[in-house]
Design an enzyme around this catalytic site. Structure first.
Site, PDB file in Angstrom:
ATOM      1  N   LYS A 282       6.869  -0.205   7.696  1.00  0.00           N
ATOM      2  CA  LYS A 282       5.599  -0.595   7.098  1.00  0.00           C
ATOM      3  C   LYS A 282       4.490   0.323   7.602  1.00  0.00           C
ATOM      4  CE  LYS A 282       6.707  -5.529   6.666  1.00  0.00           C
ATOM      5  NZ  LYS A 282       6.602  -5.634   5.204  1.00  0.00           N
ATOM      6  N   ARG A 356      15.323 -10.638   0.446  1.00  0.00           N
ATOM      7  CA  ARG A 356      16.245 -11.002  -0.636  1.00  0.00           C
ATOM      8  C   ARG A 356      17.703 -10.808  -0.214  1.00  0.00           C
ATOM      9  NH1 ARG A 356      13.377  -6.784  -4.501  1.00  0.00           N
ATOM     10  NH2 ARG A 356      11.691  -7.564  -3.173  1.00  0.00           N
TER      11      ARG A 356
END
Length: 508
Positions: A282, A356
């Site tokens: 990130k 996910r």
């Protein structure tokens, strides 16, 4: 935790640190809300005028303090805004009462006892006020100290006791409403504690250990799959996400069963105890709050415990998919292919789309038990925040009627949510040349793409909904109503309500 009691005492004679009353926003100025008649009378019927002189308007969240009238045993009157005055013969919405009670409880930090003389027409109102008090009084001080004891709390303690006026201590419905408010509020605060814990103290193993302790306390069966069991079972998604961390992943299964139940709900929570993004690191400024990436698992954990405490006549299974997403020499790389628990293969195009992957394994495990419905909860996509902002979560489902039911349940308990579609044309963007599916698709509509990915791992014929709580799970702004700064516990109340509706036969 703030203790909740019911009282039939008159406000003037009640010994407390404060009397809390409601004030609404009327067409011509502030209006004293029902419940405060005795207080208004002590001001010779001029309480509204006094409040207006002090600048009060009755706007939601507004708090005004004034000295109690002569003869009152409480020294303070605290008037809290309820928002616009309801139409004639209509009462205040439970959420307005919940938020007002929360604002008052936050303001009364350090007080030993407060009497809440807010509008009450039924047990639901009492429950909303009680819930608002417990949630509004929340604070997370475990890591603050006073210079003498590194574990001592710094600052004032939360409101110790709230006496709710307008209720009947011997009324079964009123007592049940207060017990429910306490149970749900306390478990939601448990979720907040977990979200606020620093990641050096809450890794997957620590989270699993806390779940085991709570499960034992409340008669919930628990099963923890460690890295060896996950490897043997073929949980490639969870293992792939946790591969770069020194803290090994876990899959925790919590099972609450009722002898009177004929329906089963499965709740699945994303539990990334810290999300660096992995190799797809990130950017600066996006890491500081990533301890909150386990908010979905915290919500599922709290909801299962709340269902057990309430003795709901429904079977509830909670699946906590726990991993830490870190970059290292052993971390999953963009371009790697993972074989999931379902047997499908996934090409990892971005290691920061990791939620996910752990959810996919947990969804397939939950599906194997053939529950009547599955609801997963996850801080899944920034795209959902762009779509719905920071206070509303998105709902996707493989069944329109179920999506509507989940939305209605969320709105009923005061959790802003919005139904979102699963457009079939977006599925093609996840086609992979080397695997069954890629973990990324089109950039536009990224929240919907994530929902479509998860749908691939729900068992055939099983009703499923996905809650993307990326926006409201962690409040980076100032506190409001009963919502604190930091972890919010979003989705706990929606899940509990779904369990209650299922137990009553009113959900599907």
């Amino acid at each position: 935790m703030t203790a909740l009691t019911l009282s039939t005492a008159a406000a003037p004679g009640l010994r407390a640190d404060a009397i809390v009353i409601g004030v609404a926003k009327g067409a011509k100025g502030p209006i004293v809300a029902p419940g405060a008649e005795a207080v208004d009378k002590a001001y010779d019927g001029r309480l509204a005028a006094v409040l207006e002189t002090l600048g009060a308007s009755g706007a939601e969240g507004e708090v005004t303090k004034l000295p109690a009238p002569a003869g009152f045993k409480a020294p303070l009157v605290l008037a809290v805004g309820l928002g616009t005055e309801p139409a004639k013969d209509a009462g205040f919405e439970p959420e307005a009462l919940r938020r007002a009670a929360g604002s008052a409880a936050r303001t009364l930090t350090g007080a030993k006892k407060a009497a809440f003389a807010l509008p009450v027409t039924d047990a639901a109102d009492l429950g909303a006020i009680g819930e608002g008090v417990v949630l509004g009084a929340y604070s997370f001080d475990a890591y603050k100290h006073d210079g003498n004891d590194a574990r001592a709390k710094n600052g004032k303690a939360p409101l110790a006791e709230a006496a709710l006026l307008g209720g009947k201590p011997r009324d079964a419905a009123h007592k049940a409403a207060l017990l429910r408010a306490a149970a749900v509020g306390q478990e939601l605060n448990r979720a907040r504690d977990l979200i606020n814990m620093p990641p050096n103290d809450l890794d997957p193993q620590a989270f699993a250990a806390l779940a085991q302790t709570a499960a034992k306390e409340h008669g919930i069966k628990v099963q923890v799959l460690d890295e060896k069991a996950l490897t043997k079972g073929g949980y490639g998604g969870i293992l792939g996400v946790g591969a770069g961390s020194a803290s090994a992943p876990r899959l925790v299964k919590l099972s609450y069963t009722s002898s009177k139940a004929d329906k089963t709900l499965a709740f699945v929570g994303k539990g990334i105890t810290y999300d660096s993004g992995g190799i797809s690191l990130k950017p600066a400024g996006h890491n500081e709050t990533m301890k909150c990436d386990m908010s979905g698992a915290a919500a599922v954990f709290a909801a299962v415990v709340a269902a057990a405490r309430l003795g709901l006549e429904v079977n509830v299974t909670g699946w906590l998919a726990l991993a830490e997403n870190m970059p290292s020499g052993s971390a999953t790389r963009p371009g790697d292919v993972l074989r999931m628990y379902s047997g499908k293969t996934v090409e990892v195009l971005n290691t920061d789309a990791e939620g996910r992957l752990v959810l996919a394994d947990a969804l397939w495990a939950a599906s194997a038990e053939k529950p009547d419905a599955i609801v997963d909860v996850a801080t899944l996509t920034g795209a959902m925040m762009l779509a719905l902002g920071s206070r509303t979560f998105g709902i996707m489902a493989n069944d329109d009627a179920f999506r509507t039911a989940v939305h209605e349940a969320a709105e009923e308990v005061g959790e802003p949510a919005w139904p979102m579609p699963l457009p079939e044309h977006l599925r093609k963007g996840m086609d992979s040349t080397v695997a069954d599916i890629a973990n990324m698709g089109e950039r536009m509509g990224g929240g919907l793409v994530a929902g479509l990915f998860l749908r691939e791992f729900v068992g055939e014929g099983i009703t499923w909904a996905h809650l993307d709580i990326a926006g409201p799970a962690f409040n980076e702004g100032g506190p409001f109503g009963y919502t604190p700064k930091g972890g919010t516990g979003t989705a706990v109340r929606t899940l509990v309500r779904l369990a209650e509706l299922t137990a009553a036969g009113d959900l599907g």
